[in-house]
Design a protein around this motif. Structure first.
Motif, mmCIF file in Angstrom:
data_model
loop_
_atom_site.group_PDB
_atom_site.id
_atom_site.type_symbol
_atom_site.label_atom_id
_atom_site.label_comp_id
_atom_site.label_asym_id
_atom_site.label_seq_id
_atom_site.Cartn_x
_atom_site.Cartn_y
_atom_site.Cartn_z
ATOM 1 N N ALA A 187 14.369 -3.577 20.405
ATOM 2 C CA ALA A 187 15.246 -3.929 21.527
ATOM 3 C C ALA A 187 16.480 -4.622 20.961
ATOM 4 N N GLY A 188 17.612 -4.026 21.150
ATOM 5 C CA GLY A 188 18.844 -4.616 20.663
ATOM 6 C C GLY A 188 18.869 -4.821 19.160
ATOM 7 N N GLY A 189 18.230 -3.908 18.418
ATOM 8 C CA GLY A 189 18.200 -4.010 16.966
ATOM 9 C C GLY A 189 17.203 -5.030 16.429
ATOM 10 N N LYS A 190 16.385 -5.595 17.312
ATOM 11 C CA LYS A 190 15.379 -6.579 16.897
ATOM 12 C C LYS A 190 13.992 -6.063 17.232
ATOM 13 N N VAL A 191 12.997 -6.643 16.562
ATOM 14 C CA VAL A 191 11.604 -6.326 16.883
ATOM 15 C C VAL A 191 11.253 -7.036 18.184
ATOM 16 N N ALA A 192 10.658 -6.292 19.098
ATOM 17 C CA ALA A 192 10.176 -6.848 20.362
ATOM 18 C C ALA A 192 8.674 -6.599 20.434
ATOM 19 N N ILE A 193 7.931 -7.637 20.721
ATOM 20 C CA ILE A 193 6.481 -7.517 20.838
ATOM 21 C C ILE A 193 6.136 -7.459 22.326
ATOM 22 N N PRO A 194 5.435 -6.390 22.752
ATOM 23 C CA PRO A 194 5.122 -6.245 24.168
ATOM 24 C C PRO A 194 3.886 -7.053 24.580
ATOM 25 N N PHE A 195 3.988 -7.629 25.783
ATOM 26 C CA PHE A 195 2.889 -8.408 26.347
ATOM 27 C C PHE A 195 2.708 -8.037 27.809
ATOM 28 N N TRP A 196 1.457 -8.145 28.272
ATOM 29 C CA TRP A 196 1.107 -7.817 29.652
ATOM 30 C C TRP A 196 0.245 -8.925 30.240
ATOM 31 N N PRO A 197 0.184 -8.992 31.595
ATOM 32 C CA PRO A 197 -0.618 -10.023 32.241
ATOM 33 C C PRO A 197 -2.100 -9.661 32.386
ATOM 34 N N GLU A 198 -2.411 -8.366 32.268
ATOM 35 C CA GLU A 198 -3.791 -7.912 32.457
ATOM 36 C C GLU A 198 -4.045 -6.712 31.544
#
Length: 125
Positions: A44-55
Motif C-alpha cells: 500500500a503506497g509502496g509500503k508493506v501493509a499487514i492485513p487484520f480482521w475482527p473475526e
C-alpha cells in the motif's frame, strides 16, 4: 457466523468496517490475521501493509489468490497493542484494516490504529 450478518458487515464502506473492527476487537480482545509460514502482507503506497480482521470468518473469506494457503490465526489484543503495532511503526509498515473480497481495506498507520483501539478499550474498563 450467520451468513446474513457476514453479508451485511462486508457491504459496509471501509470507514464503517474500520469502526466495526475497532469495536469488535476491543470487545473480543483478539485480532485476526492470515498465516502460512509467516503472516500475510500486501503493498500500500509502496509500503508493506499487514492485513487484520475482527473475526476469523472475514479473514478466511480473504484467503484466496496469493493467500490461498493461509489460515486465520488469532492475535491477543494485548500483544497486538504492546508488540505488533509498535513493531510495525518501527519497521515503517502499515495496517490494512478489515478488507473484504472485492473491496479495499482501511489503510492506517500503526500509531493511529493503536490510538483507536486504546480509546475504544477504555470504554470497556
Amino acid at each position: 457466523m450467520h451468513p446474513e450478518k457476514f453479508k451485511q458487515v462486508a457491504r459496509l464502506p471501509s470507514a464503517e468496517r474500520h469502526a466495526y473492527f475497532v469495536r469488535k476487537v476491543a470487545d473480543t480482545q483478539e485480532v485476526w490475521g492470515l498465516q502460512h509460514g509467516g503472516w500475510a502482507t500486501a503493498q500500500a503506497g509502496g509500503k508493506v501493509a499487514i492485513p487484520f480482521w475482527p473475526e476469523a470468518a472475514f479473514a478466511q473469506a480473504c484467503a484466496s489468490g496469493e493467500w490461498e494457503h493461509f489460515q486465520p490465526r488469532a492475535i491477543a489484543l494485548g500483544d497486538f497493542l504492546a508488540k505488533w503495532l509498535p513493531g510495525m511503526a518501527i519497521n515503517d509498515q502499515l495496517a490494512s484494516v478489515f478488507s473484504v473480497p472485492q473491496c479495499g481495506a482501511s489503510i492506517v498507520a500503526p500509531a493511529d490504529l493503536l490510538r483507536d483501539l486504546q480509546h475504544e478499550s477504555e470504554q470497556y474498563e
